[in-house]
Design an enzyme around this catalytic site. Structure first.
Site, PDB file in Angstrom:
ATOM      1  N   ASN A   9       0.868  -1.184   0.000  1.00 39.55           N
ATOM      2  CA  ASN A   9       0.000   0.000   0.000  1.00 39.55           C
ATOM      3  C   ASN A   9       0.899   1.226   0.000  1.00 39.55           C
ATOM      4  OD1 ASN A   9      -1.885   1.984   0.347  1.00 39.55           O
ATOM      5  ND2 ASN A   9      -2.189   1.594   2.544  1.00 39.55           N
ATOM      6  N   LYS A  11       0.050   4.319  -0.297  1.00 39.52           N
ATOM      7  CA  LYS A  11      -0.596   5.530   0.232  1.00 39.52           C
ATOM      8  C   LYS A  11      -0.357   6.708  -0.741  1.00 39.52           C
ATOM      9  CE  LYS A  11       0.500   3.779   4.777  1.00 39.52           C
ATOM     10  NZ  LYS A  11       0.116   3.905   6.153  1.00 39.52           N
ATOM     11  N   HIS A  93      -9.469   1.430   4.540  1.00 37.68           N
ATOM     12  CA  HIS A  93      -8.210   1.619   5.266  1.00 37.68           C
ATOM     13  C   HIS A  93      -8.466   2.587   6.428  1.00 37.68           C
ATOM     14  CE1 HIS A  93      -4.091   2.789   6.209  1.00 37.68           C
ATOM     15  NE2 HIS A  93      -3.711   1.676   5.590  1.00 37.68           N
ATOM     16  N   GLU A  95      -6.888   5.006   7.475  1.00 36.84           N
ATOM     17  CA  GLU A  95      -6.674   6.423   7.139  1.00 36.84           C
ATOM     18  C   GLU A  95      -7.909   7.009   6.450  1.00 36.84           C
ATOM     19  OE1 GLU A  95      -2.874   5.842   5.217  1.00 36.84           O
ATOM     20  OE2 GLU A  95      -2.060   5.284   7.160  1.00 36.84           O
ATOM     21  N   GLU A 165      -5.578  -4.562  10.617  1.00 37.30           N
ATOM     22  CA  GLU A 165      -4.538  -3.553  10.788  1.00 37.30           C
ATOM     23  C   GLU A 165      -4.820  -2.731  12.053  1.00 37.30           C
ATOM     24  OE1 GLU A 165      -2.409  -2.635   6.866  1.00 37.30           O
ATOM     25  OE2 GLU A 165      -4.034  -1.222   7.086  1.00 37.30           O
ATOM     26  N   GLY A 171       2.428   2.446  10.517  1.00 40.09           N
ATOM     27  CA  GLY A 171       3.392   3.534  10.319  1.00 40.09           C
ATOM     28  C   GLY A 171       4.114   3.960  11.586  1.00 40.09           C
ATOM     29  N   SER A 210       3.378  -2.051  10.354  1.00 41.86           N
ATOM     30  CA  SER A 210       4.827  -2.075  10.566  1.00 41.86           C
ATOM     31  C   SER A 210       5.467  -3.434  10.263  1.00 41.86           C
ATOM     32  CB  SER A 210       5.161  -1.625  11.992  1.00 41.86           C
ATOM     33  OG  SER A 210       4.738  -0.279  12.186  1.00 41.86           O
TER      34      SER A 210
HETATM   35  C1  PEP Z   1      -0.667   0.349   5.755  1.00 42.06           C
HETATM   36  O1  PEP Z   1      -0.538   1.416   5.211  1.00 42.06           O
HETATM   37  O2  PEP Z   1      -1.673  -0.340   5.522  1.00 42.06           O
HETATM   38  C2  PEP Z   1       0.387  -0.117   6.672  1.00 42.06           C
HETATM   39  C3  PEP Z   1       0.252  -1.258   7.275  1.00 42.06           C
HETATM   40  O3  PEP Z   1       1.456   0.721   6.833  1.00 42.06           O
HETATM   41  P1  PEP Z   1       2.859   0.370   7.555  1.00 42.06           P
HETATM   42  O4  PEP Z   1       3.331  -0.953   6.999  1.00 42.06           O
HETATM   43  O5  PEP Z   1       3.754   1.504   7.186  1.00 42.06           O
HETATM   44  O6  PEP Z   1       2.599   0.268   9.017  1.00 42.06           O
END
Ligand code: PEP
Length: 247
Positions: A9, A11, A93, A95, A165, A171, A210
Site C-alpha cells: 500500500n 498511500k 483503510h 486512514e 490492521e 506507520g 509495521s
Molecule cells: C498500511 O498502510 O496499511 C500499513 C500497514 O502501513 P505500515 O506498513 O507503514 O505500518
C-alpha cells in the site's frame, strides 16, 4: 495450503518517475508461495501496469466511489480504475476511516460495488490503541465485519481479503506481537465463517502494521495469517523484496 499474499500500500507516495523507477528495479515475481499485489495512487495505476515486469503482479487502487459516474467531484469509479489496469482495491483503510470520516455504511457500499464490478477487494479493519487498552478490540472488529460485509454474495467471488490492521501499529514501527496478530486474524476468520460461510472459503486474512523484513518470518508462520498489507516498507523495491525473501 493457501497462497500467501504480499500486498503493498503506497498511500499518497510515488509520482510517475518514482513509480517507473520502482517497477524497473523490482525483480520480485509471484510464485507458488506468494501472490504480489501493489496498491498505488490513482495517477500511477496505468504506468505501473505498463512497467511491471511480471504479468502476474496485480496493480490496484486504494479507494473507489460506489457510483458509476456523475456529479461526484474528485471521486473515481471502479470502471475508471479497471480501464487503467487495476484488478483490486483496498477499501476501508483506517486512514480513510479516521481522516476522511468514511463510515461502515459507505465502506459496505464500496465493497458491494467492487464485487459487482469484478474488482477484488482487500477490506481493512482495525482498532485504536484506546479500544485495545479498554478491551474493546474484539467488539470493534466484529462490528466492522458485520457492517462492512452486509449483503456480500460470495458466489460471485474468486477471492477476497480482509486485512487486520491495528491502527496503533500502522506507520509507527511498532508491530503487533505475533500472538496478538494471530489471535485477531483467527477471530476474523471465525466471525466470517459464522456470518458468511461461502465467503470464509475464499478468504485470505492479512496482517498489516509495521511489517518489515525483521518481523515478517515470525508473523508469516502463524496459522491464521495468510498475507501482509505493507505500507512504509513497500516503497523501496529492495525492502519489499527483502520481506518476500522471509516468506
Ligand atoms: C498500511 O498502510 O496499511 C500499513 C500497514 O502501513 P505500515 O506498513 O507503514 O505500518
Amino acid at each position: 495450503m493457501k497462497k500467501f499474499l504480499l500486498a503493498a500500500n503506497w498511500k499518497m507516495n510515488m509520482d510517475i518517475k518514482e513509480t517507473e523507477g520502482f517497477f524497473n528495479d523490482l525483480k520480485l515475481k509471484p510464485n507458488d508461495y506468494y501472490d504480489v499485489y501493489v496498491a498505488v495512487p490513482f495517477t500511477d495505476i496505468y504506468l505501473a501496469n505498463k512497467t511491471k515486469k511480471s504479468n502476474d503482479i496485480k496493480i490496484g487502487a486504494q479507494n473507489i466511489y460506489f457510483e458509476d459516474k456523475g456529479a461526484f467531484t474528485g471521486e473515481i469509479s471502479t470502471k475508471m480504475i479497471k480501464s487503467c489496469g487495476a484488478e483490486f482495491v483496498i477499501i476501508g483503510h483506517s486512514e480513510r476511516r479516521e481522516i476522511f470520516k468514511e463510515c461502515d455504511e459507505m465502506i459496505n457500499k464500496k465493497v458491494l460495488k467492487a464485487i459487482d464490478d469484478d474488482v477484488e477487494v482487500i477490506l481493512c479493519v482495525g482498532e485504536t490503541l484506546s479500544e485495545r487498552e479498554d478491551g474493546g478490540h474484539f467488539d470493534k472488529i466484529e462490528k466492522q465485519l458485520k457492517a462492512d460485509l452486509l449483503g456480500v454474495d460470495a458466489s460471485k467471488l474468486n477471492s477476497f481479503a480482509i486485512a487486520y490492521e491495528p491502527i496503533w501499529a500502522i506507520g509507527t514501527g511498532k508491530s503487533a506481537s505475533k500472538e496478538d496478530a494471530e489471535e485477531m486474524c483467527r477471530f476474523v476468520r471465525e466471525k466470517v465463517k459464522l456470518m458468511n460461510p461461502n465467503l470464509a472459503q475464499k478468504l485470505r486474512v492479512l496482517y498489516g502494521g509495521s511489517v518489515k523484513d525483521s518481523n515478517a518470518a515470525d508473523l508469516a508462520k502463524e496459522e491464521n495469517i495468510d498475507g501482509f498489507l505493507i505500507g512504509g516498507a513497500s516503497l523501496k523495491s529492495e525492502s519489499f523484496e527483502s520481506i518476500a525473501k522471509e516468506i
